[in-house]
Design a protein around this motif. Structure first.
Motif, PDB file in Angstrom:
ATOM      1  N   SER A 136       0.996   5.862  -0.807  1.00  0.00           N
ATOM      2  CA  SER A 136       0.160   6.831  -0.796  1.00  0.00           C
ATOM      3  C   SER A 136      -0.089   7.465  -2.072  1.00  0.00           C
ATOM      4  O   SER A 136       0.845   7.191  -2.988  1.00  0.00           O
ATOM      5  CB  SER A 136       0.903   8.203  -0.057  1.00  0.00           C
ATOM      6  OG  SER A 136       0.109   9.438  -0.132  1.00  0.00           O
ATOM      7  N   ASP A 186      -3.501   6.467   9.961  1.00  0.00           N
ATOM      8  CA  ASP A 186      -2.655   5.948   9.046  1.00  0.00           C
ATOM      9  C   ASP A 186      -2.583   4.529   8.947  1.00  0.00           C
ATOM     10  O   ASP A 186      -2.235   4.054   7.837  1.00  0.00           O
ATOM     11  CB  ASP A 186      -1.158   5.999  10.136  1.00  0.00           C
ATOM     12  CG  ASP A 186      -0.669   7.570   9.977  1.00  0.00           C
ATOM     13  OD1 ASP A 186      -1.290   8.402   9.357  1.00  0.00           O
ATOM     14  OD2 ASP A 186      -0.098   7.958  10.920  1.00  0.00           O
ATOM     15  N   ASP A 187      -3.601   3.766   9.989  1.00  0.00           N
ATOM     16  CA  ASP A 187      -3.538   2.299   9.559  1.00  0.00           C
ATOM     17  C   ASP A 187      -5.065   1.988   8.502  1.00  0.00           C
ATOM     18  O   ASP A 187      -5.173   0.844   8.586  1.00  0.00           O
ATOM     19  CB  ASP A 187      -3.557   1.681  10.920  1.00  0.00           C
ATOM     20  CG  ASP A 187      -4.877   2.177  11.642  1.00  0.00           C
ATOM     21  OD1 ASP A 187      -5.523   2.924  11.180  1.00  0.00           O
ATOM     22  OD2 ASP A 187      -5.164   1.453  12.641  1.00  0.00           O
ATOM     23  N   TYR A 188      -5.389   2.737   8.036  1.00  0.00           N
ATOM     24  CA  TYR A 188      -6.714   2.569   7.141  1.00  0.00           C
ATOM     25  C   TYR A 188      -6.408   1.798   6.071  1.00  0.00           C
ATOM     26  O   TYR A 188      -5.430   1.884   5.349  1.00  0.00           O
ATOM     27  CB  TYR A 188      -7.180   3.911   6.548  1.00  0.00           C
ATOM     28  CG  TYR A 188      -8.279   3.811   5.519  1.00  0.00           C
ATOM     29  CD1 TYR A 188      -9.522   3.420   5.895  1.00  0.00           C
ATOM     30  CD2 TYR A 188      -8.046   3.973   4.170  1.00  0.00           C
ATOM     31  CE1 TYR A 188     -10.673   3.306   4.844  1.00  0.00           C
ATOM     32  CE2 TYR A 188      -8.918   3.862   3.405  1.00  0.00           C
ATOM     33  CZ  TYR A 188     -10.116   3.614   3.538  1.00  0.00           C
ATOM     34  OH  TYR A 188     -11.077   3.346   2.537  1.00  0.00           O
ATOM     35  N   ALA A 189      -7.297   0.666   5.748  1.00  0.00           N
ATOM     36  CA  ALA A 189      -7.010  -0.108   4.760  1.00  0.00           C
ATOM     37  C   ALA A 189      -8.276  -0.087   3.806  1.00  0.00           C
ATOM     38  O   ALA A 189      -9.268  -0.545   4.117  1.00  0.00           O
ATOM     39  CB  ALA A 189      -6.880  -1.451   5.200  1.00  0.00           C
ATOM     40  N   GLN A 209      -3.685   4.288  -0.844  1.00  0.00           N
ATOM     41  CA  GLN A 209      -4.448   4.130   0.432  1.00  0.00           C
ATOM     42  C   GLN A 209      -5.531   4.902   0.382  1.00  0.00           C
ATOM     43  O   GLN A 209      -6.718   4.874   0.849  1.00  0.00           O
ATOM     44  CB  GLN A 209      -3.624   4.400   1.481  1.00  0.00           C
ATOM     45  CG  GLN A 209      -4.470   4.436   3.126  1.00  0.00           C
ATOM     46  CD  GLN A 209      -3.330   4.711   3.952  1.00  0.00           C
ATOM     47  OE1 GLN A 209      -2.598   5.706   3.700  1.00  0.00           O
ATOM     48  NE2 GLN A 209      -3.469   4.085   5.259  1.00  0.00           N
ATOM     49  N   GLU A 210      -5.529   6.348  -0.117  1.00  0.00           N
ATOM     50  CA  GLU A 210      -6.449   7.175   0.059  1.00  0.00           C
ATOM     51  C   GLU A 210      -7.977   7.346  -0.976  1.00  0.00           C
ATOM     52  O   GLU A 210      -7.756   7.960  -1.873  1.00  0.00           O
ATOM     53  CB  GLU A 210      -5.692   8.631   0.000  1.00  0.00           C
ATOM     54  CG  GLU A 210      -4.857   9.114   0.974  1.00  0.00           C
ATOM     55  CD  GLU A 210      -3.387   8.598   0.293  1.00  0.00           C
ATOM     56  OE1 GLU A 210      -2.542   9.152   0.933  1.00  0.00           O
ATOM     57  OE2 GLU A 210      -3.386   7.881  -0.676  1.00  0.00           O
ATOM     58  N   MET A 236       0.951  -1.243  -0.023  1.00  0.00           N
ATOM     59  CA  MET A 236       0.112  -0.036  -0.012  1.00  0.00           C
ATOM     60  C   MET A 236       0.975   1.263   0.049  1.00  0.00           C
ATOM     61  O   MET A 236       1.846   1.246   0.870  1.00  0.00           O
ATOM     62  CB  MET A 236      -1.028   0.103   1.315  1.00  0.00           C
ATOM     63  CG  MET A 236      -2.134   1.052   1.419  1.00  0.00           C
ATOM     64  SD  MET A 236      -3.362   0.599  -0.097  1.00  0.00           S
ATOM     65  CE  MET A 236      -3.967  -0.815   0.762  1.00  0.00           C
TER      66      MET A 236
END
Length: 345
Positions: free
Chosen positions: A3, A21-24, A164-165, A1
């Motif tokens: 950015s 920060d740990d969003y999946a 990720q975003e 993953m």
């Protein structure tokens, strides 16, 4: 993953993302990557407007623009699309991209300025240009698959890995590098001036452009039927709302375009492109307006039904441009064309 913001554009944030920060994210998506030497791009929409029944008159002008793209420092990529606007006029866009705005300026001065400078010389035709030359910190791209670029991504160096975003409200803003330190709020208001028969829109700072596309050319069977019968009509209704009533929510102009193939025939691709007073106005429509809530619901039902084997390809590019990165010129066009609506047309 990784950015969506490439490492060479990453800064210490003074404005935070909407995710931890740990969003999946629940499914993969990808962003275009440009070599670090690319600091700015050019996105040029060359529009032609004609009444239904007079479309044959457009062919010489369209051929002239296609020929111009092949001259000098022409675009790294261009495509063409068609729609009918709210006033009933056929609008045909020839959309071109450069990864070097200086090369674009030289090409435009030598081969492109005729489009609104003298026009095609046929009173049945209206012509316009809508041009952005944003720094790479001012736009983002997102793709549901990494193997087929569209739009400005075609002149990139390739695709990222999974980013990720995405898949949450606010992801669009979080993918724009400038959002790390800037709210990108609108600055000033657009106005219209006339010179030599051309209406020019003097823009405001931080106008927002989105091009959001769909490609169902790889689908078949139930998946194709479901998209065309259950998703596309809902999407079209939302696009029609923005075309007809978009000013009520900050959308100056919206076009729902059918992509035209190299031979001039229809394709299994569409995209919406719209001008917004700000990124925030686009976000509010996307997050809460009933027309987009319906689009989102139909799309989620489709993806949940088809699952990870879905062949529908989705993408978009979103730009927030500074005032000195914009050009809007209109010759012989009706007063509700494109950004002329910003002046009350």
């Amino acid at each position: 993953m990784e950015s969506a913001i490439p490492e060479h554009l990453a800064k210490e944030r003074t404005r935070h993302r909407r995710i931890p920060d740990d969003y999946a994210p629940p499914y993969p998506s990808f962003s275009a990557r440009y070599r670090p030497g690319v600091t700015r791009v050019a996105m040029a929409y060359f529009g032609l407007q004609v009444r239904p029944g007079d479309e044959a008159a457009a062919e010489p002008a369209l051929a002239a623009m296609a020929a111009a793209f092949g001259k000098g420092e022409g675009p790294g990529h261009w495509d063409r699309a068609r729609t009918v606007d709210a006033a009933g006029f056929v609008t045909i866009l020839s959309i071109a991209y450069w990864d070097d705005p200086d090369a674009f300026r030289r090409w435009y001065a030598a081969h492109g300025a005729f489009w609104t400078g003298t026009g095609p010389g046929d009173d049945r035709l209206g012509t316009f240009v809508e041009i952005l030359m944003p720094g790479v910190e001012r736009y983002e791209t997102l793709f549901s698959s990494a193997d087929r670029a569209e739009g400005v991504a075609v002149v990139s160096d390739g695709m990222s890995g999974m980013v990720q975003e995405h898949a949450y409200w606010g992801g669009m803003r979080d993918r724009i590098p400038l959002s790390q330190t800037d709210a990108m709020e609108p600055q000033g208001a657009p106005r219209i001036v006339e010179a030599d028969g051309v209406l020019k829109v003097v823009p405001h700072g931080n106008i927002c452009l989105i091009r959001s596309g769909q490609d169902w050319s790889d689908t078949d069977g139930d998946e194709r039927r479901m998209y065309l019968e259950e998703v596309e009509p809902v999407l079209r209704a939302g696009m029609d709302f923005l075309r007809d009533e978009g000013l009520s929510c900050g959308c100056f102009a919206n076009r729902y375009m059918d992509v035209v193939g190299a031979s001039g025939g229809a394709t299994d691709k569409t995209f919406g492109m719209s001008w917004w007073t700000s990124l925030a106005a686009l976000e509010r429509w996307a997050e809460s307006h009933p027309t987009h809530v319906a689009i989102f619901g139909a799309a989620m039902k489709y993806l949940m039904t088809v699952g990870p084997d879905a062949r529908l390809r989705l993408y978009h590019e979103v730009t927030v441009a500074a005032a000195d990165e914009q050009i809007f010129e209109y010759r012989n066009c009706h007063p509700a064309t494109g950004m002329l609506r910003a002046g009350g047309g």
